[in-house]
Scaffold this motif. Structure first.
Motif, short mmCIF file in Angstrom:
data_model
loop_
_atom_site.label_atom_id
_atom_site.label_comp_id
_atom_site.label_asym_id
_atom_site.label_seq_id
_atom_site.Cartn_x
_atom_site.Cartn_y
_atom_site.Cartn_z
N GLN A 187 2.93 3.79 35.94
CA GLN A 187 4.19 3.16 35.59
C GLN A 187 4.35 3.02 34.08
OE1 GLN A 187 6.58 2.39 37.91
NE2 GLN A 187 5.17 3.44 39.29
N LEU A 188 3.31 3.38 33.33
CA LEU A 188 3.39 3.33 31.88
C LEU A 188 4.45 4.31 31.37
CD1 LEU A 188 -0.39 3.30 30.86
CD2 LEU A 188 1.21 1.38 30.70
N THR A 189 5.21 3.88 30.37
CA THR A 189 6.22 4.76 29.75
C THR A 189 6.02 4.71 28.24
OG1 THR A 189 7.82 2.92 29.81
CG2 THR A 189 7.92 4.55 31.60
N PRO A 190 5.05 5.44 27.71
CA PRO A 190 4.78 5.39 26.27
C PRO A 190 5.98 5.89 25.46
CG PRO A 190 3.02 6.53 27.46
CD PRO A 190 4.15 6.36 28.41
N GLU A 191 6.11 5.32 24.26
CA GLU A 191 7.20 5.74 23.38
C GLU A 191 6.87 7.09 22.75
OE1 GLU A 191 9.86 4.00 19.64
OE2 GLU A 191 8.45 2.71 20.72
N VAL A 192 7.91 7.89 22.54
CA VAL A 192 7.78 9.20 21.90
C VAL A 192 8.30 9.09 20.47
CG1 VAL A 192 8.55 11.61 21.94
CG2 VAL A 192 8.01 10.42 24.09
N SER A 193 7.55 9.62 19.51
CA SER A 193 8.00 9.58 18.13
C SER A 193 9.04 10.66 17.89
CB SER A 193 6.82 9.79 17.18
OG SER A 193 6.33 11.12 17.27
N ARG A 194 9.88 10.44 16.88
CA ARG A 194 10.90 11.44 16.54
C ARG A 194 10.26 12.75 16.12
NH1 ARG A 194 15.46 8.11 12.99
NH2 ARG A 194 16.07 6.65 14.66
N GLY A 210 9.16 13.77 32.32
CA GLY A 210 10.50 13.73 31.74
C GLY A 210 10.56 12.73 30.60
N LEU A 211 11.74 12.65 29.97
CA LEU A 211 11.98 11.75 28.86
C LEU A 211 13.19 10.88 29.16
CD1 LEU A 211 11.56 14.38 26.00
CD2 LEU A 211 9.85 12.72 26.74
N LYS A 212 13.12 9.63 28.74
CA LYS A 212 14.22 8.70 28.98
C LYS A 212 14.66 8.09 27.65
CE LYS A 212 15.45 4.45 31.46
NZ LYS A 212 14.96 3.40 32.39
N THR A 213 15.94 8.25 27.32
CA THR A 213 16.48 7.70 26.08
C THR A 213 17.09 6.32 26.35
OG1 THR A 213 16.98 9.93 25.26
CG2 THR A 213 18.06 8.08 24.16
N VAL A 267 12.96 6.77 22.69
CA VAL A 267 12.72 7.68 23.79
C VAL A 267 11.37 7.37 24.41
CG1 VAL A 267 12.45 10.10 24.50
CG2 VAL A 267 14.13 9.49 22.72
N LEU A 268 11.35 7.21 25.74
CA LEU A 268 10.13 6.92 26.48
C LEU A 268 9.76 8.12 27.34
CD1 LEU A 268 10.86 3.29 27.70
CD2 LEU A 268 9.86 4.03 25.52
N ALA A 269 8.46 8.30 27.54
CA ALA A 269 7.96 9.40 28.37
C ALA A 269 7.70 8.90 29.79
CB ALA A 269 6.68 9.97 27.78
N ARG A 270 8.12 9.69 30.78
CA ARG A 270 7.79 9.43 32.18
C ARG A 270 6.57 10.24 32.53
NH1 ARG A 270 11.70 11.71 35.34
NH2 ARG A 270 10.74 10.72 37.14
N LEU A 271 5.51 9.56 32.99
CA LEU A 271 4.24 10.23 33.27
C LEU A 271 3.91 10.14 34.76
CD1 LEU A 271 2.07 8.82 30.32
CD2 LEU A 271 3.49 10.89 30.35
N GLY A 272 3.36 11.20 35.29
CA GLY A 272 2.93 11.19 36.68
C GLY A 272 1.68 10.35 36.85
N GLY A 273 1.65 9.55 37.91
CA GLY A 273 0.46 8.78 38.25
C GLY A 273 0.38 7.40 37.62
N LYS A 291 11.04 20.97 24.25
CA LYS A 291 10.82 22.41 24.45
C LYS A 291 9.83 22.64 25.57
CE LYS A 291 9.38 26.61 22.00
NZ LYS A 291 8.91 27.16 20.69
N LEU A 292 8.76 21.85 25.61
CA LEU A 292 7.76 21.99 26.67
C LEU A 292 8.37 21.76 28.04
CD1 LEU A 292 4.77 22.23 27.58
CD2 LEU A 292 4.59 19.77 27.24
N LEU A 293 9.22 20.74 28.16
CA LEU A 293 9.86 20.46 29.46
C LEU A 293 10.79 21.57 29.87
CD1 LEU A 293 10.58 16.65 29.07
CD2 LEU A 293 9.02 17.70 30.71
N ARG A 294 11.45 22.22 28.92
CA ARG A 294 12.32 23.36 29.28
C ARG A 294 11.51 24.54 29.74
NH1 ARG A 294 15.17 21.76 24.49
NH2 ARG A 294 14.11 23.38 23.30
#
Length: 234
Positions: free
Chosen positions: A214-221, A197-200, A206-212, A229-232
């Motif tokens: 606790q890292l939450t890398p930033e997502v570029s615009r 998922g994504l967290k604003t 916006v940060l990405a939630r990744l399985g496995g 779209k991929l998550l949908r």
């Protein structure tokens, strides 16, 4: 076969766990109370099958199944008190639709169908990344990778067992594995199945939630629309 129980009722989870204990060749991988927790558990625990309730707070069972539709693993078995979602459940590719209280014989039948579907599906050849760990050449399966981060001259691979250094650039890796790695940011690639998922944030980042992890890398615009779209779709 590893099974994850997803139900917001503690008694229902306990009953399903007890029934699974009477099923040969089955391991309870975990037990969670809602769809969001299930997404994280899928990334961490890698279950083969979900026993999935439908009416739950937050992310419902059908919404979760829609995200998982088209994947080989995990297979979904709905366990619900309501009959009126059966058509939608099978449209989403569910293995079976069990009505509560779940009977042991019906559960065994559903797990057998799941096992047969898993066995019959074609398996993709495993891809490996090769790098260095404490000066030695080693390899790691892409299935084990959580994310790849560019740092100075190297790419650091975060995987389920630790870290690995690669000499290839992120661009080279992205071109080599176009279907197995997606870009979050100019400095980060992840396998698409790790993206939960994504967290604003309040500042607009916006940060990405990744399985496995606790890292939450930033997502570029630039990459944000494609990731949404991929998550949908998944």
């Amino acid at each position: 076969m590893r099974v994850l129980i997803v139900d917001d009722e503690p008694l229902a989870r306990a009953r399903l766990a007890a029934l699974l204990g009477e099923c040969e060749g089955v391991e309870v991988a975990g037990s969670v109370s809602d769809g969001e927790a299930a997404l994280e558990a899928i990334g961490n625990l890698q279950p083969d099958v979900l026993l999935l309730d439908i009416n739950m707070p937050g992310l419902t069972g059908t919404a979760l199944a829609q995200r998982l539709a088209g994947r080989l693993v995990p297979q979904v078995v709905f366990c619900t008190a309501y009959e009126n979602h059966a058509v939608q459940a099978f449209e989403l590719g569910a293995v079976d639709y069990l009505l509560k209280p779940v009977r042991l014989d019906r559960l065994r039948d559903a797990l057998l169908r799941a096992r047969q579907r898993l066995a019959a599906a074609p398996r993709e050849a495993t891809s490996y990344l090769r790098g260095r760990l404490r000066g030695e050449q080693v390899r790691i399966a892409l299935d084990e990778v959580i994310c790849l981060l560019a740092e100075e001259k190297y790419v650091v691979v975060q995987h389920r067992g630790g870290q690995l250094l690669l000499e290839e650039s992120l661009r080279q890796l992205e071109e080599t594995y176009p279907d197995q790695l997606i870009r979050l940011h100019r400095n980060c690639l992840v396998p698409p199945q790790r993206l939960l998922g994504l967290k604003t944030l309040s500042d607009g980042r916006v940060l990405a939630r990744l399985g496995g992890t606790q890292l939450t890398p930033e997502v570029s615009r630039r990459n944000l629309p494609g990731l949404r779209k991929l998550l949908r779709m998944t």
